[in-house]
Write an enzyme that holds these catalytic residues in place. Sequence first.
Site, PDB file in Angstrom:
ATOM      1  N   SER A  57      -5.413  -1.180   6.931  1.00 48.48           N
ATOM      2  CA  SER A  57      -5.216  -1.713   8.478  1.00 48.48           C
ATOM      3  C   SER A  57      -6.498  -2.376   8.892  1.00 48.48           C
ATOM      4  O   SER A  57      -7.519  -2.098   8.385  1.00 48.48           O
ATOM      5  CB  SER A  57      -4.940  -0.432   9.250  1.00 48.48           C
ATOM      6  OG  SER A  57      -5.047  -0.947  10.750  1.00 48.48           O
ATOM      7  N   TYR A  99      -7.432   8.952  12.473  1.00 46.62           N
ATOM      8  CA  TYR A  99      -6.820   7.406  11.651  1.00 46.62           C
ATOM      9  C   TYR A  99      -7.569   6.537  10.901  1.00 46.62           C
ATOM     10  O   TYR A  99      -7.272   6.109   9.794  1.00 46.62           O
ATOM     11  CB  TYR A  99      -5.542   7.073  12.412  1.00 46.62           C
ATOM     12  CG  TYR A  99      -4.891   5.804  12.046  1.00 46.62           C
ATOM     13  CD1 TYR A  99      -3.676   6.160  11.230  1.00 46.62           C
ATOM     14  CD2 TYR A  99      -5.278   4.639  12.425  1.00 46.62           C
ATOM     15  CE1 TYR A  99      -2.855   4.967  10.780  1.00 46.62           C
ATOM     16  CE2 TYR A  99      -4.441   3.528  12.018  1.00 46.62           C
ATOM     17  CZ  TYR A  99      -3.290   3.763  11.000  1.00 46.62           C
ATOM     18  OH  TYR A  99      -2.547   2.668  10.649  1.00 46.62           O
ATOM     19  N   LYS A 125      -7.912   4.736   7.053  1.00 51.99           N
ATOM     20  CA  LYS A 125      -7.640   3.416   6.703  1.00 51.99           C
ATOM     21  C   LYS A 125      -8.814   2.558   6.032  1.00 51.99           C
ATOM     22  O   LYS A 125      -8.803   1.976   5.384  1.00 51.99           O
ATOM     23  CB  LYS A 125      -7.316   2.598   8.084  1.00 51.99           C
ATOM     24  CG  LYS A 125      -5.816   3.022   8.521  1.00 51.99           C
ATOM     25  CD  LYS A 125      -4.618   2.429   7.312  1.00 51.99           C
ATOM     26  CE  LYS A 125      -3.630   3.668   7.295  1.00 51.99           C
ATOM     27  NZ  LYS A 125      -2.468   3.290   6.431  1.00 51.99           N
TER      28      LYS A 125
HETATM   29  N1  LIG Z   1       2.677  -0.653  12.335  1.00 50.57           N
HETATM   30  C1  LIG Z   1       1.363  -0.974  12.456  1.00 50.57           C
HETATM   31  O1  LIG Z   1       0.915  -1.323  13.462  1.00 50.57           O
HETATM   32  C2  LIG Z   1       0.450  -0.897  11.171  1.00 50.57           C
HETATM   33  C3  LIG Z   1       0.825   0.021  10.378  1.00 50.57           C
HETATM   34  N2  LIG Z   1      -0.232   0.157   9.255  1.00 50.57           N
HETATM   35  C4  LIG Z   1       0.062   0.983   8.332  1.00 50.57           C
HETATM   36  O2  LIG Z   1       1.440   0.711   7.460  1.00 50.57           O
HETATM   37  C5  LIG Z   1       1.891   1.796   6.645  1.00 50.57           C
HETATM   38  C6  LIG Z   1       3.383   1.852   7.171  1.00 50.57           C
HETATM   39  O3  LIG Z   1       3.537   2.148   8.628  1.00 50.57           O
HETATM   40  P1  LIG Z   1       4.750   1.371   9.387  1.00 50.57           P
HETATM   41  O4  LIG Z   1       5.574   0.725   8.793  1.00 50.57           O
HETATM   42  O5  LIG Z   1       4.149   1.001  10.428  1.00 50.57           O
HETATM   43  O6  LIG Z   1       5.546   2.768   9.920  1.00 50.57           O
HETATM   44  P2  LIG Z   1       6.768   3.596  10.014  1.00 50.57           P
HETATM   45  O7  LIG Z   1       6.677   4.807  10.614  1.00 50.57           O
HETATM   46  O8  LIG Z   1       7.947   2.528  10.397  1.00 50.57           O
HETATM   47  O9  LIG Z   1       7.045   3.882   8.301  1.00 50.57           O
HETATM   48  C7  LIG Z   1       6.347   4.862   7.674  1.00 50.57           C
HETATM   49  C8  LIG Z   1       7.218   5.690   6.634  1.00 50.57           C
HETATM   50  O10 LIG Z   1       6.657   6.524   5.852  1.00 50.57           O
HETATM   51  C9  LIG Z   1       7.145   7.709   6.088  1.00 50.57           C
HETATM   52  N3  LIG Z   1       6.433   8.881   5.830  1.00 50.57           N
HETATM   53  C10 LIG Z   1       5.523   9.441   6.992  1.00 50.57           C
HETATM   54  N4  LIG Z   1       5.003  10.666   6.311  1.00 50.57           N
HETATM   55  C11 LIG Z   1       5.144  10.387   5.103  1.00 50.57           C
HETATM   56  C12 LIG Z   1       4.715  11.367   4.047  1.00 50.57           C
HETATM   57  N5  LIG Z   1       4.089  12.481   4.190  1.00 50.57           N
HETATM   58  N6  LIG Z   1       5.157  11.425   2.905  1.00 50.57           N
HETATM   59  C13 LIG Z   1       6.271  10.380   2.640  1.00 50.57           C
HETATM   60  N7  LIG Z   1       6.546   9.078   3.481  1.00 50.57           N
HETATM   61  C14 LIG Z   1       6.086   9.747   4.769  1.00 50.57           C
HETATM   62  C15 LIG Z   1       7.788   7.675   7.333  1.00 50.57           C
HETATM   63  O11 LIG Z   1       8.906   8.672   7.371  1.00 50.57           O
HETATM   64  P3  LIG Z   1       8.966   9.286   9.138  1.00 50.57           P
HETATM   65  O12 LIG Z   1       9.550   7.969   9.604  1.00 50.57           O
HETATM   66  O13 LIG Z   1       9.525  10.336   8.904  1.00 50.57           O
HETATM   67  O14 LIG Z   1       7.738   9.646   9.764  1.00 50.57           O
HETATM   68  C16 LIG Z   1       8.456   6.390   7.325  1.00 50.57           C
HETATM   69  O15 LIG Z   1       9.468   6.290   6.758  1.00 50.57           O
HETATM   70  C17 LIG Z   1       0.941   2.975   7.376  1.00 50.57           C
HETATM   71  O16 LIG Z   1       0.341   3.210   6.064  1.00 50.57           O
HETATM   72  C18 LIG Z   1       0.328   2.491   8.468  1.00 50.57           C
HETATM   73  O17 LIG Z   1      -0.757   3.141   8.927  1.00 50.57           O
HETATM   74  C19 LIG Z   1      -1.199  -0.524   9.379  1.00 50.57           C
HETATM   75  C20 LIG Z   1      -1.539  -1.138  10.255  1.00 50.57           C
HETATM   76  C21 LIG Z   1      -0.790  -1.401  11.304  1.00 50.57           C
HETATM   77  C1  LIG Z   2      -0.036   2.343  14.768  1.00 48.87           C
HETATM   78  C2  LIG Z   2      -0.862   1.390  15.546  1.00 48.87           C
HETATM   79  O1  LIG Z   2      -0.205   0.624  16.397  1.00 48.87           O
HETATM   80  C3  LIG Z   2      -1.622   0.378  14.419  1.00 48.87           C
HETATM   81  O2  LIG Z   2      -1.935   1.197  13.223  1.00 48.87           O
HETATM   82  C4  LIG Z   2      -2.918   0.501  12.913  1.00 48.87           C
HETATM   83  O3  LIG Z   2      -3.506   0.759  11.830  1.00 48.87           O
HETATM   84  C5  LIG Z   2      -3.452  -0.662  13.873  1.00 48.87           C
HETATM   85  O4  LIG Z   2      -4.678  -0.794  14.007  1.00 48.87           O
HETATM   86  C6  LIG Z   2      -2.603  -0.386  14.997  1.00 48.87           C
HETATM   87  O5  LIG Z   2      -3.542   0.205  15.867  1.00 48.87           O
END
Ligand SMILES: NC(=O)C1=CN([C@@H]2O[C@H](COP(=O)(O)OP(=O)(O)OC[C@H]3O[C@@H](n4cnc5c(N)ncnc54)[C@H](OP(=O)(O)O)[C@@H]3O)[C@@H](O)[C@H]2O)C=CC1
Ligand SMILES: C[C@H](O)[C@@H]1OC(=O)[C@H](O)[C@@H]1O
Length: 253
Positions: free
Chosen positions: A143, A156, A160
């Site tokens: 991230s 969090y 990251k």
């Molecule tokens: N969206 C953003 O702005 C940003 C996201 N990220 C990173 O991107 C990645 C994906 O996030 P994003 O697509 O936004 O989030 P979502 O919540 O849309 O997708 C994450 C998925 O991971 C699943 N999950 C959660 N906990 C577990 C677990 N213990 N074991 C297996 N699967 C799990 C979730 O299930 P459930 O729905 O049940 O929780 C969901 O299906 C994360 O690592 C996040 O930190 C990084 C920067 C920015």
């Molecule tokens: C979940 C937040 O919106 C998102 O997660 C990250 O890792 C980015 O920095 C944003 O804050």
Amino acid sequence: MLLKDKVFAITGGAAGIGRAAALEAARQGADVAITDIVPEESVQPILDAIRAEGRRALYLQGDVSAHETATRFITAIIEELGGLDIFVSNAGICPFHAFLDLPPETLIKTVGVNLLGAYFMVQAAANQMVSQGRGGAIIAVSSISALVGGAYQTHYTPTKAGIHSLMQSSAVALGKFGIRCNSVLPGTIRTAINKEDLSDKTKEEAMIGRIPLGRLGAPEDLAGPIVFLGSSMASYVTGASLLVDGGCFVNLQ
Ligand SMILES: NC(=O)C1=CN([C@@H]2O[C@H](COP(=O)(O)OP(=O)(O)OC[C@H]3O[C@@H](n4cnc5c(N)ncnc54)[C@H](OP(=O)(O)O)[C@@H]3O)[C@@H](O)[C@H]2O)C=CC1
Ligand SMILES: C[C@H](O)[C@@H]1OC(=O)[C@H](O)[C@@H]1O
């Protein structure tokens, strides 16, 4: 096609960034394995979409914070898809909470899913790739928060930063096996993880105002960078981190 006949595996592939990357990998010619915590029924449309591209699809329900999930996932991939070429550690949670009264359980869970989960998965994927002897690519979804802070993300952002560091160290450890390790650093991408946080319209507008490209990201914005890093187009790229944030990080004034 950038991933023709490769096996592409991803954690957290049932939604958001993971789902977009899984679907793009199939469009680019890969067979796709997904693990996530949600039941298989809710992933069926994604599996159907992968198969509609003429590719094989596999789903394993599991919690990445349990180290057994990693061995279960890799075993299922080998049994059903016959090998592993590209592995993406993506699953993560971000339960927004203030610092001073953060419950220890929230810290422990966030570190367990985001950092330990990534470590277990990357280690298992790396062992499989080493035993195959044909190299591979590992990509972790870190991230922009690896580089900058958030008042409601003190539990969090260190996870990251840890994932970013894990890719650097594993790039060093695995280079001699022809395994490349890189991270993507998304900015704010509209997914379920931040739906509630972005319901604060003042905060949402302020965040958009910092982004030179003038919008928050969509999950599909990460699919191209992830596929690129997994492909032979990136064959001399390892230990790198790619910001995918619309220019947010570099915008000081
Ligand atoms: N969206 C953003 O702005 C940003 C996201 N990220 C990173 O991107 C990645 C994906 O996030 P994003 O697509 O936004 O989030 P979502 O919540 O849309 O997708 C994450 C998925 O991971 C699943 N999950 C959660 N906990 C577990 C677990 N213990 N074991 C297996 N699967 C799990 C979730 O299930 P459930 O729905 O049940 O929780 C969901 O299906 C994360 O690592 C996040 O930190 C990084 C920067 C920015
Ligand atoms: C979940 C937040 O919106 C998102 O997660 C990250 O890792 C980015 O920095 C944003 O804050």
